[in-house]
Design a protein around this motif. Sequence first.
Motif: not given
Length: 652
Positions: A459, A482, A514
């Motif tokens: 986040s 990622t 994401n």
Amino acid sequence: MGSTTVRSSSLTLPGAPVGPESPLPPLLPLDEMHTIEDSERAQLPRDMARQVGYAPVRSVLPTRLQDGYGRQRAAMELPTLIVESDRLRVTVLPGLGGRVHSLYHKPTERELLYTNPVFQPANFALNDAWFSGGIEWNIGATGHTTLSCAPVHAAVVPAPDGGEMLRLWEWERLRDTPFQVDLWLPEGSDFLHVGARIRNPHDHTVPVYWWSNIAVPERETTRVLVPAEETWHFGYERSLSRIPVPYWRGADRSYPLRSEYPADYFYEVPFESRKWIASLDEHGEGLVQTSTDLLRGRKLFVWGHGPGGRRWQQWLTAPDTEGYAEIQAGLARTQLEHVPLDAGEEFAWLEAYGPLRADPDAVHGDDWSAASTHVADRLQRALPRADVQAAYDAWLSCADTGPGPLLATGSGWGALEAARGGYQLPGTPFGEELLGAEQESWLTLLTTGRLPVGDAVGSVPPGPTLVSAAWRDQLECAPSGTLTDYHLGVAQWHAGDHAQAVRSWERSCAAGENPWALRCLALADAYDAATGLYPQRAADRILAALRLVSDGGARAAMVREAVPILLAAERPAEAREALDLLPAEERSRGRCRLLDARVLIAEGEPQAARAVFDEGFEVDDLREGDEILNTTWAELTSEPIPEQYEFRMRPA
């Protein structure tokens, strides 16, 4: 023994804090004002045309936008470094690009520069935040440097005459070039001496840009003189034309307030002439800047007396203060150009700044050649050309001297680059002790071949991306993941390989959905949407990214990007929903109020949009040259735009 001393101090001004950087990488090109069409470039002298087309920046990566400021001011304390002799006192702001805030001449009790009475960031730098006043060291690429509101390293070094010299240095990240600025006051001299050097430690040629930007008081009787008979005029119509000095279109343009609109005048100083520029008042008194010949360019920037220029002046300072003009000195003839610096080479020069007094009748006479010759003679008496060259030669012997303990600390990016490239840079050390938290993951990549274990995107927004060819190679060789693919996509996009960037971001999303890679994909589609290809997919992706983002600062930045994308896709209802994601405090900011008006127009509510203007708002980060206020107002009414919204820098 020289009489110069250097000490730490502070300055308290009403100011608006710069605030945090944007957490999102700036992928889209800035609308940089200093550009011309290829057809016009073809008409320029060959050497100028070559440099105008040489290596324009694609984006301000690897830096981030500094757009976290507002316009609410309170007393703020700015660290300063004072360089002082019995003749001059120089105030430097090491936390703000090493800007010289003040140059005070003690014998005449005169401030030689325009010193801004407030600290007010505005959107003029390549990466947004910039402020007016003093002497700014512009390095990097066409526009105000990304270091305008960033710290630099500072320390004391022995001066050529044995006194103390202040050294400022940093790593300029757009071009990956270390630079230094040395300031000292020779004993008995009325001139600040500045030795400057840009080095290319790489095995390839790099493009270089430098302009020393000097703010000077502007009055009806201020005249700027320079040894030139012609100048290149560049206005915000983005047109470059060669015109005579000083008379053009019925006015003497050597007086800044006799131009109506903001404009640049890049002077054609003859090759063999001494390089100088002076700003003198009705008494023939003011500031002169001169240099060794490498710094060939000279420029006058004027805001003009029209409503747009006057509004910008008010925007950058306090009400009811005098205006300013800028006199500048650069490596090229114009600010549209970049200059090649060969592998392993350096550019070095010396500048001098000081008071000048001349016969006011000669200074303000109708004979331009006589006026400039007279000022040149007075400069020669005050500081002979040979003395400037001798000071440069003496300074070169000190340029590699190691500095003392740090008086101010810049960033750790130079230390990371020095570690990667093994660069030895005498005089400007970038030691490992300067490395900080932002460099940690990249140092891990450098030493282990992969980003830190647990290559995932959470986040918290990912940190800054390094985009040079060397770091892109490191990312391409690292195991896919990622975060790695997200950073690799940013680096590939910066290199102009958009197709590979999209594939990298798609891999990042496939490895773990994401908002960061999704947002990049949306902007890639929006970039293509200018040709009408992918506006709907851009809208879908930016909405998906917004649903995933939880960080408040990132969400606010993403909403400001999302609304124009959604409006371009003709989806005003979703643009409204995006704005409603913001807390009330953020929605009340001027940029969001303007976006609200744009959404209301798209919703078919022009009267409600007009009410937004009538209530009043300020777009804190309005970009230099941006006419969005004018175009939005014109969609609502044929009435003249209210003065508070008139920032147009060219004829309507």
